[in-house]
Design a protein around this motif. Structure first.
Motif, PDB file in Angstrom:
ATOM      1  N   GLN A 129       0.881  -1.166   0.000  1.00  0.00           N
ATOM      2  CA  GLN A 129       0.000   0.000   0.000  1.00  0.00           C
ATOM      3  C   GLN A 129       0.921   1.218   0.000  1.00  0.00           C
ATOM      4  OE1 GLN A 129      -3.849  -0.497   0.432  1.00  0.00           O
ATOM      5  NE2 GLN A 129      -2.808  -2.126  -0.662  1.00  0.00           N
ATOM      6  N   LEU A 130       0.907   1.987  -1.082  1.00  0.00           N
ATOM      7  CA  LEU A 130       1.928   3.017  -1.267  1.00  0.00           C
ATOM      8  C   LEU A 130       1.965   4.012  -0.122  1.00  0.00           C
ATOM      9  CD1 LEU A 130       4.127   4.365  -2.909  1.00  0.00           C
ATOM     10  CD2 LEU A 130       2.349   5.525  -4.243  1.00  0.00           C
ATOM     11  N   TYR A 131       0.807   4.440   0.368  1.00  0.00           N
ATOM     12  CA  TYR A 131       0.782   5.435   1.443  1.00  0.00           C
ATOM     13  C   TYR A 131       1.546   4.955   2.668  1.00  0.00           C
ATOM     14  CZ  TYR A 131      -2.814   2.271   3.093  1.00  0.00           C
ATOM     15  OH  TYR A 131      -3.474   1.138   3.485  1.00  0.00           O
ATOM     16  N   SER A 132       1.622   3.619   2.860  1.00  0.00           N
ATOM     17  CA  SER A 132       2.217   3.052   4.072  1.00  0.00           C
ATOM     18  C   SER A 132       3.731   2.956   4.009  1.00  0.00           C
ATOM     19  CB  SER A 132       1.636   1.657   4.331  1.00  0.00           C
ATOM     20  OG  SER A 132       2.144   0.706   3.395  1.00  0.00           O
ATOM     21  N   VAL A 133       4.312   3.179   2.830  1.00  0.00           N
ATOM     22  CA  VAL A 133       5.760   3.011   2.645  1.00  0.00           C
ATOM     23  C   VAL A 133       6.407   4.390   2.616  1.00  0.00           C
ATOM     24  CG1 VAL A 133       7.560   1.911   1.270  1.00  0.00           C
ATOM     25  CG2 VAL A 133       5.267   0.930   1.316  1.00  0.00           C
ATOM     26  N   LEU A 134       6.692   4.923   3.786  1.00  0.00           N
ATOM     27  CA  LEU A 134       7.269   6.259   3.898  1.00  0.00           C
ATOM     28  C   LEU A 134       8.784   6.199   3.862  1.00  0.00           C
ATOM     29  CD1 LEU A 134       4.552   6.161   5.756  1.00  0.00           C
ATOM     30  CD2 LEU A 134       5.375   8.344   6.615  1.00  0.00           C
ATOM     31  N   SER A 135       9.384   7.172   3.208  1.00  0.00           N
ATOM     32  CA  SER A 135      10.831   7.356   3.297  1.00  0.00           C
ATOM     33  C   SER A 135      11.112   8.616   4.104  1.00  0.00           C
ATOM     34  CB  SER A 135      11.441   7.486   1.901  1.00  0.00           C
ATOM     35  OG  SER A 135      11.116   8.755   1.331  1.00  0.00           O
TER      36      SER A 135
END
Length: 744
Positions: free
Chosen positions: A203-209
């Motif tokens: 889930q893209l929103y969950s993968v923070l850099s």
């Protein structure tokens, strides 16, 4: 004369109503199990017909509508949309990197389920597994003249030998009757994988850099794809739908209830990656970045939930500054080309967002004249709000640019597929698509699901369904255009609830889901357009076909090259002893995974924490002890199979979850033993995350769609840390090594 059907009366009890419903693709019964048929209430059928513009309110109206429909079908020369399949391997405009998938070695659990439920009442045009209907052009009266305008702009007097595309045909019969039709010429199979590959599901929103602004963004997607391709040998990254959301306070966080499926959401933009960012107001941008850093730190370091609205407020201000910077000549030309290609749909989309800023996000509560996208008042408002319309138009282009950049990054990293985008099953009734395309939506109806063994009350998803008649009359234009837009930046597309290409469960407004009915779509046309656009893009298509699937649907999808979805915990020998399905009996034409965003992470299933979570939230329907005992038995049975196949390095002496990292690796070794063409690794499984991203059946009780990827202790993990995780690397090495072994 009566005012309407009697409450509780079944539609199939009235032969005229039943016949009328069948001619419009509305079911009067359905079968939730092989030995059970459920009659649909007459009220549901009458409501569905009304949404299709058919008056069936009383017996006289039913007979009049039936006479009219039968006369229409008897006298028409051609249906509004006709499909012709071609076996030309070069049917697309670009040769795809595709071949033919291997044959299934046996019957999967999904295939076994396909033979159970449920046919319902089918119109003559579409019935999975039924004999192919005759070509309408071959049944035209002798002497009928044809005038064909091809998609490419040529004119012809025959429909034979046409190139792939959507063409317009006018037929003129000797007796003076005329008909206009859309003719879809499409390859009979979609591109399919040439080699096996594996990829990450996230889930893209969950993968923070440490560079994102409080939620994962398209810059993070490009980084993840670049790392996964080069270092981990992955072939794809699959993400959640990135469709534009309905703004609100708060915004609906579900990516499956978007404002628009046609255009992506600019909340996913990485502002710093926009070329004009370097020339914008540095002082003000610096202040916004500082606020974004605090927002990100709250999530990664302090356990805060992802706050999409706060992220968007910061990005919106930054993008306002960036949009003030004039585009260079090359960029301006690219922007102009995008606007010309997207045309009226883009203008409508941007206009809705501009109007929503002034009047609120629910167009149904706007001043009456503005509820019509083609009214004079809407045109005046568009002119008055021209700067805001231009801003939202620019955002759509910028997001499209970064989506394409992410796909390029994936290919440059060696990924044969790249980014797999997710297509939601519908749109929010308040949103931009529902406003701009309202003639194509069924008023007063919502998409859902009938009662089944897992949900006795059925489901209402709150999504307005498309009208199949209006789709057919337009050559399925809204569907065609959204596919074309999505395939621009996708190596593959996952279609949520792919069974919706065949039929959807319509629930009348104000009625419970139990009082709905199925309505048919022209699956032939929907699949032909899917094949046409996917072949042009050289992209794969994956259908989410979990749960109840009527007979013939999976076979039809397989015949046209649409891959299915197989989830480990659901793959059992349902027609036999009910035990876990051996790997050699899984189907080959699928994406095989251990879990998904709607299911518990594998670590939670191994430890039983998924039952504890549902118990804390009061979601269990049986005593917690019974639920836990069943969960332990289920997991133990799977682990026993893994052990018997030698897929556990060192079988744990304790209960399931004793050595969860090794057991998760074992589950993925099992997936590799199946013939599945694609293997998906749920990214949170790589670091022992316990929390599901979405817990169906909850709203405020659980933070759905707002959780960062976290480790086994619940601590959020940034992308930079994630990619150096020994546990994740060990799991991916198992999968990568397994792909090099002979297939089962």
């Amino acid at each position: 004369m009566q005012d309407g059907p009697e409450p509780g009366r079944a539609a199939q009890d009235d032969p005229h109503l039943s016949r009328l419903a069948g001619l419009h693709g509305v079911a009067t019964s359905y079968s939730p199990a092989p030995d059970r048929t459920v009659a649909v209430p007459a009220t549901a059928v009458v409501a569905a017909l009304a949404a299709l513009g058919v008056d069936a309110a009383d017996p006289d109206a039913v007979r009049a509508a039936l006479d009219a429909r039968e006369r229409e079908l008897r006298e028409r020369l051609l249906p509004p949309t006709v499909v012709r399949w071609t076996s030309d391997p070069d049917a697309g405009t670009r040769t795809p990197d595709a071949g033919t998938s291997a044959q299934d070695p046996g019957t999967s659990a999904s295939d076994a389920q396909a033979s159970a439920p449920d046919a319902g009442t089918n119109p003559p045009e579409v019935n999975p597994g039924a004999p192919v209907q005759p070509d309408p052009f071959e049944t035209l009266p002798p002497g009928t003249r044809l005038h064909v305008t091809t998609e490419q702009g040529d004119t012809r007097d025959t429909v034979d030998g046409l190139p792939p595309g959507v063409h317009r045909v006018t037929a003129t019969a000797p007796d003076g009757r005329t008909a206009d039709a859309h003719l879809i010429v499409a390859p009979d199979r979609l591109p399919t994988p040439t080699t096996r590959s594996y990829g990450l599901l996230a889930q893209l929103y969950s993968v923070l850099s440490h560079r994102s602004w409080g939620m994962g963004d398209l810059g993070d997607l490009a980084e993840l794809a670049g790392w996964a391709g080069r270092v981990a040998g992955a072939g794809f990254v699959q993400v959640n739908p990135l469709h534009a959301a309905v703004p609100g306070a708060p915004t609906d966080p579900s990516p499956y209830r978007p404002s628009s499926r046609r255009f992506p959401d600019p909340v996913h933009l990485r502002p710093e990656d926009i070329p004009e960012y370097a020339y914008a107001d540095h002082r003000r941008l610096g202040a916004l970045r500082e606020r974004a850093e605090r927002l990100r730190a709250d999530v990664l370091d302090k356990g805060a939930l992802i706050d999409r609205d706060a992220v968007w407020e910061l990005k919106r201000q930054a993008l306002e500054l960036v949009a003030r910077v004039p585009l260079g000549p090359g960029r301006q030309t690219a922007y102009d080309a995008f606007r010309a290609e997207e045309g009226q749909a883009l203008e409508d989309h941007a206009t809705w967002y501009a109007l929503a800023e002034r009047h609120g996000p629910d167009w149904r509560s706007w001043p009456p004249a503005l509820r019509d996208p083609r009214s004079e008042e809407t045109a005046r408002a568009r002119a008055e709000l021209a700067p805001r319309v231009e801003f939202h138009t620019r955002l759509a282009w910028l997001t499209d640019q970064q989506l394409r950049a992410a796909q390029r990054a994936a290919h440059e990293a060696g990924m044969p597929v790249g980014i797999i985008h997710d297509l939601a099953v519908g749109v929010h009734p308040q949103g931009a698509d529902a406003w701009a395309q309202q003639d194509h939506f069924a008023a007063g109806m919502s998409v859902g699901a009938p009662p089944d063994a897992f949900n006795a009350r059925g489901q209402d998803w709150g999504l307005p369904p498309w009208r199949p008649d209006r789709l057919a009359a337009s050559g399925h234009a809204p569907y065609r255009h959204l596919l074309r837009a999505l395939f621009r930046y996708a190596g593959a597309v996952r279609i949520d609830h792919v069974m919706g290409l065949f039929r959807l469960w319509w629930v009348p407004e104000g009625s419970p889901p139990t009082e709905g009915t199925y309505v048919r779509y022209d699956a032939d046309a929907m699949l032909a357009l899917l094949a046409l656009e996917a072949s042009r893009a050289g992209a794969l298509v994956i259908g989410e076909d979990l749960g109840t699937v009527e007979p013939g649907v999976r076979e039809t999808l397989r015949r046209h090259g649409v891959l299915g979805t197989s989830v480990l915990w659901f793959e059992r020998d349902w027609e036999g002893d009910g035990r876990p399905l051996p790997p050699e009996r899984w189907r080959s034409d699928c994406l095989a995974t251990a879990t998904t965003h709607d299911l518990p992470p594998t670590a939670a299933r191994l430890t039983g924490e998924h039952v504890d979570l549902r118990d804390r939230l009061g979601l269990l329907t049986r005593p917690a002890a019974d639920e836990r005992a069943e969960a332990v038995a289920d997991t133990a049975e799977w682990l026993a199979l893994l052990g018997s196949l030698g897929l556990l390095d060192s079988p744990a002496a304790g209960p399931p979850g004793t050595d969860e990292a090794a057991e998760i690796e074992g589950f993925h070794r099992f997936l590799l033993r199946t013939p599945a063409r694609l293997i998906g690794v749920w990214l949170p499984d790589g670091i022992g995350d316990r929390r599901p991203q979405n817990l169906p059946g909850t709203w405020d009780e659980y933070p759905n769609w707002r959780l960062p990827v976290s480790d086994a202790a619940g601590a959020p993990v940034a992308l930079e840390t994630l990619t150096t995780s020994p546990r994740l690397r060990a799991l991916l090495e198992v999968v990568r090594a397994g792909l090099g072994a002979p297939e089962a």
